[in-house]
Write a protein that holds these residues in place. Structure first.
Motif, PDB file in Angstrom:
ATOM      1  N   SER A 117      26.509  25.093 116.940  1.00 49.11           N
ATOM      2  CA  SER A 117      26.042  26.354 116.590  1.00 49.11           C
ATOM      3  C   SER A 117      24.332  26.272 116.485  1.00 49.11           C
ATOM      4  CB  SER A 117      26.521  27.136 115.313  1.00 49.11           C
ATOM      5  OG  SER A 117      26.445  26.474 114.234  1.00 49.11           O
ATOM      6  N   ASP A 192      30.116  25.177 113.793  1.00 47.48           N
ATOM      7  CA  ASP A 192      31.112  26.140 113.351  1.00 47.48           C
ATOM      8  C   ASP A 192      32.623  25.415 113.330  1.00 47.48           C
ATOM      9  OD1 ASP A 192      29.523  27.839 113.170  1.00 47.48           O
ATOM     10  OD2 ASP A 192      30.064  28.990 114.940  1.00 47.48           O
ATOM     11  N   THR A 201      31.322  28.421 109.101  1.00 42.76           N
ATOM     12  CA  THR A 201      30.398  28.647 110.093  1.00 42.76           C
ATOM     13  C   THR A 201      29.059  28.156 109.579  1.00 42.76           C
ATOM     14  OG1 THR A 201      31.545  30.677 110.490  1.00 42.76           O
ATOM     15  CG2 THR A 201      29.376  30.885 111.255  1.00 42.76           C
ATOM     16  N   ASN A 202      28.231  27.585 110.711  1.00 41.13           N
ATOM     17  CA  ASN A 202      26.951  26.967 110.441  1.00 41.13           C
ATOM     18  C   ASN A 202      27.057  25.672 109.641  1.00 41.13           C
ATOM     19  OD1 ASN A 202      25.789  28.494 112.452  1.00 41.13           O
ATOM     20  ND2 ASN A 202      24.944  30.196 110.901  1.00 41.13           N
TER      21      ASN A 202
END
Length: 215
Positions: A117, A192, A201-202
Motif C-alpha cells: 500500500s 495491507d 491495513t497500512n
C-alpha cells in the motif's frame, strides 16, 4: 517337665524369635525401597540436587519483539504514512503488488499474504524503548522510519543514538525515549495484510528483504 521336653521348648522359642526378626527385616527393607523411589521421583528429570534451581521457560532471557507484540497489538488500520517521507521512485514491489511476507514481527506474520500500500525511500531503524504506559521494555522493535522521530537531524543516525519516538504503532510508543539498535537504507513498505491469522491495513513497516513475490 523332664529334661528332653525342656530342651524342645527352648528350641521352639528360639525358632519363633528368629522368624519374627526375619519378618521385621523384610518389612523394613520394603519401606526403605519405597522411600528411595519416592526421593528419586522428586529429584528426577536429570536435575542435579546440588545444582541451581530450574528457572525454566526463558525467564532470564531479554524481552523480545515477538513477546512484546503479544501484549501490545498493532491497530487494524495503521493510518497514512508520516509527513515528509519520500515515495520510492522505482520500488521492487510497486503499490498494489501482491506479496508474501517473510518477517516475524508478530505471530502469524511470516508467510502471510499481503498487498503493498506504500513504498518509500528513507532510513529505517530498529529501536529499543520502554513504553510510556508502563509496559515491559521492548527490545529490537522493527521498524520505525526517520520521519517518525522527534527532531532527529540528518539521516542516518548512528547506532546507540537516543531518540524520541513519534510513531503510534502500539500503545505507549508515541513519546517514548528509544535507543537505535540498527538501521537500513532498504526501500521500506506499508502493506495491507490479509491472511487467516490477521487482517491489517497500512501496516508499518516491512523492508524489501522481508518481502517475497507472491506465487
Amino acid at each position: 517337665m523332664n529334661r528332653q521336653n525342656a530342651l524342645a521348648a527352648v528350641a521352639l522359642a528360639s525358632a519363633l524369635a528368629l522368624s519374627a526378626c526375619g519378618s521385621d527385616t523384610a518389612e523394613t527393607g520394603e519401606a526403605t525401597a519405597t522411600v528411595t523411589s519416592s526421593s528419586s521421583d522428586h529429584t528426577g528429570h536429570g536435575t542435579d540436587p546440588d545444582g541451581p534451581a530450574d528457572t525454566g521457560h526463558g525467564t532470564d532471557a531479554a524481552p523480545s519483539d515477538g513477546a512484546e507484540h503479544d501484549a501490545h497489538q498493532h491497530p487494524a488500520d495503521g493510518g497514512p504514512a508520516p509527513e515528509g517521507i519520500a515515495e520510492a521512485g522505482d520500488p521492487a514491489f510497486p503499490v498494489g503488488t501482491d506479496v508474501i511476507l517473510a518477517a516475524d514481527h508478530m505471530p502469524g506474520m511470516d508467510g502471510a499474504a499481503a498487498t503493498v500500500s506504500g513504498a518509500f525511500d528513507t532510513t529505517t531503524y530498529s529501536v529499543s524503548y520502554t513504553p510510556t504506559d508502563g509496559g515491559e521494555p521492548v527490545v529490537d522493535h522493527r521498524w520505525v522510519v526517520h520521519e517518525e522521530l522527534e527532531n532527529p537531524g540528518p539521516a542516518p543516525l548512528p547506532d546507540g543514538t537516543e531518540v524520541v519516538l513519534r510513531a503510534a504503532h502500539m500503545p505507549g510508543m508515541d513519546g517514548a525515549t528509544a535507543t537505535i539498535d540498527s538501521s537500513t537504507q532498504e526501500t521500506v513498505y506499508m502493506v495491507d495484510v490479509h491472511s487467516e491469522n490477521m487482517t491489517m491495513t497500512n501496516h508499518k513497516w516491512v523492508t524489501e528483504s522481508e518481502i517475497r513475490p507472491a506465487g
